[in-house]
Design a protein around this motif. Structure first.
Motif: not given
Ligand code: SF4
Length: 437
Positions: A263-265, A275-277, A299-300, A314-318
């Protein structure tokens, strides 16, 4: 009776490799070879390998080793075939190595080491080909290879650039599958949403109509076949949005397997991913507004080179915002030959594992909550298996092998491939339980 030349076959790897295996097996059966699931009945063994991550490479090399030990006469094909030197370094006795989707080459290798029996009466192959999946669902491969160059991935160097099958060819195969009793078609490729771009969206004649070889048209036409159609490996291009109304109309399953990877650009850029979560969150909301039933699988990768704690958060927030239904996550693994291995600031293994555990714990809560919301609903499910205690089915939100199951206690009178309506009574973080209505 004359001996029938018999090929032992070991199929490893992802659904795309499985489709390759099916094609090879179909070819072998057409030419009169028998197929054996045991070493002792086989005259030769073909191992279809996977080379995606190091663990898969090891598994493939081990399987080749086992086949050599148990049998001795082994042909290797598949993704790992692109690394013949590595295979020969470990297993010099291998008879021949061919690469990924080198169908003609594998067939030629089998002919060289085990000539076919010439018998005009043996071509008893069902018109839909030999399938390795249960007969009520089938994978439909629409293209090979990939035009992207995601820095963590070596698939383009193993499988080459995108090569799409013309739409009429794909639709003909799909029709044959449905005529043979297939209830669910799973569309697979390396990059499903890029379908047709390599052949300039070539127009084909389909049932008297000119139709372009393109992702939307593929979805629309498959949606007319009257079976479940599930889309896998859908790269998040903007035009993916166009197929969501087809899901709302019931033409496609309300299911999207769409790998976001991060999720992080900054990291997405380093991965060479779109990009652009924030955009992705807006798109997810828009998809849900059009088709509230939609299930999202993604998937991540955590622990990508240079990923900071803040970028990981930031990924967890996403994840918290996106509330995806099913999620796969991998700790970054430096696959031999991947560009990302040269990036600075590799994340230590224990940090990767710790992030993976935090990620999975958060997603387990979200998945459980998403499933809980379905308790009390009436849904149509497809029966996969009938066992002593009842039927094991899947809902529209569950792809075989990777997602959850729906258990219907006592429903032993059902048959594999039946569509039935159930009321969902219970859910955990993975599966559902229900009774027939
Ligand atoms: S889209 Fe990226 S991850 Fe997927 S096959 Fe292509 S290069 Fe690999």
């Amino acid at each position: 009776m004359k001996h029938i030349p018999t090929v032992g076959f070991i199929s490893l790897g992802c659904p795309k490799a499985l489709v390759d295996s099916e094609k090879i097996l179909t070819g072998l059966r057409t030419e009169g070879y028998a197929i054996s699931s045991t070493y002792q009945d086989a005259d030769i063994v073909v191992v279809n390998t996977c080379g995606f991550i190091d663990a898969a490479v090891e598994e493939s090399l081990d399987s080749i080793g086992e086949a050599i030990k148990e049998h001795g006469r082994v042909i290797v094909t598949g993704c790992l075939g692109a690394r013949e030197a590595d295979i020969r370094a470990r297993h010099p006795q291998v008879l021949q190595v061919t690469g990924a989707h080198a169908y003609e080459e594998v067939m030629a290798a089998v002919h060289t080491h085990l000539p076919p029996r010439h018998d005009p009466f043996v071509s008893l192959v069902p018109p839909q080909g030999v399938k390795l999946t249960p007969s009520h669902y089938a994978y439909l491969k629409i293209s090979e290879g990939c035009n992207h160059r995601c820095t963590f991935c070596i698939i383009p160097s193993l499988r080459g650039d995108l090569v799409s099958r013309p739409l009429d060819d794909v639709l003909l195969e799909a029709e044959k599958l449905v005529a043979a009793g297939v209830k669910e078609i799973l569309v697979v490729s390396q990059d499903t949403s890029a379908y047709g771009v390599d052949i300039n969206y070539q127009a084909v004649n389909w049932r008297g109509q000119s139709v372009q070889t393109r992702f939307y048209e593929l979805a629309d036409k498959l949606g007319e076949l009257g079976c479940w159609v599930r889309m896998h490996y859908v790269y998040p291009y903007p035009h993916v949005d166009k197929i969501i109304p087809l899901m709302a109309e019931g033409k496609l399953l309300p299911y999207l397997d769409i790998p976001f990877q991060h999720a992080n650009n900054r990291l997405l850029k380093l991965m060479k991913r779109p990009a652009a979560s924030q955009n992705n969150l807006e798109r997810i909301n828009a998809w849900r507004a059009i088709c509230p039933e939609i299930s999202l699988r993604s998937t991540f990768i955590v622990g990508f080179p240079g990923e900071t704690e803040q970028e990981f958060t930031e990924l967890l927030d996403f994840l918290t915002e996106a509330r995806l239904d099913r999620v796969g996550c991998f700790a970054y693994s430096p696959v031999q030959g991947a560009v990302a291995n040269t990036l600075p600031n590799a994340v230590p293994e224990e940090v990767k594992q710790e992030r993976l555990a935090r990620f999975m714990a958060l997603q387990a809560e979200i998945s459980a909550e998403r499933l809980q919301q379905r308790v009390g609903r009436i849904e149509t499910v497809l029966v996969d298996e009938v066992v002593a205690e009842g039927a094991v089915a899947r809902s529209k939100a569950d792809a075989p092998e990777i997602d959850g199951q729906v258990f219907i206690d006592g429903a032993t009178h059902l048959n594999v491939g039946d569509f039935v309506k159930i009321e969902i009574e219970e859910a955990d973080e993975h599966d559902l339980w229900g009774h027939l209505v």
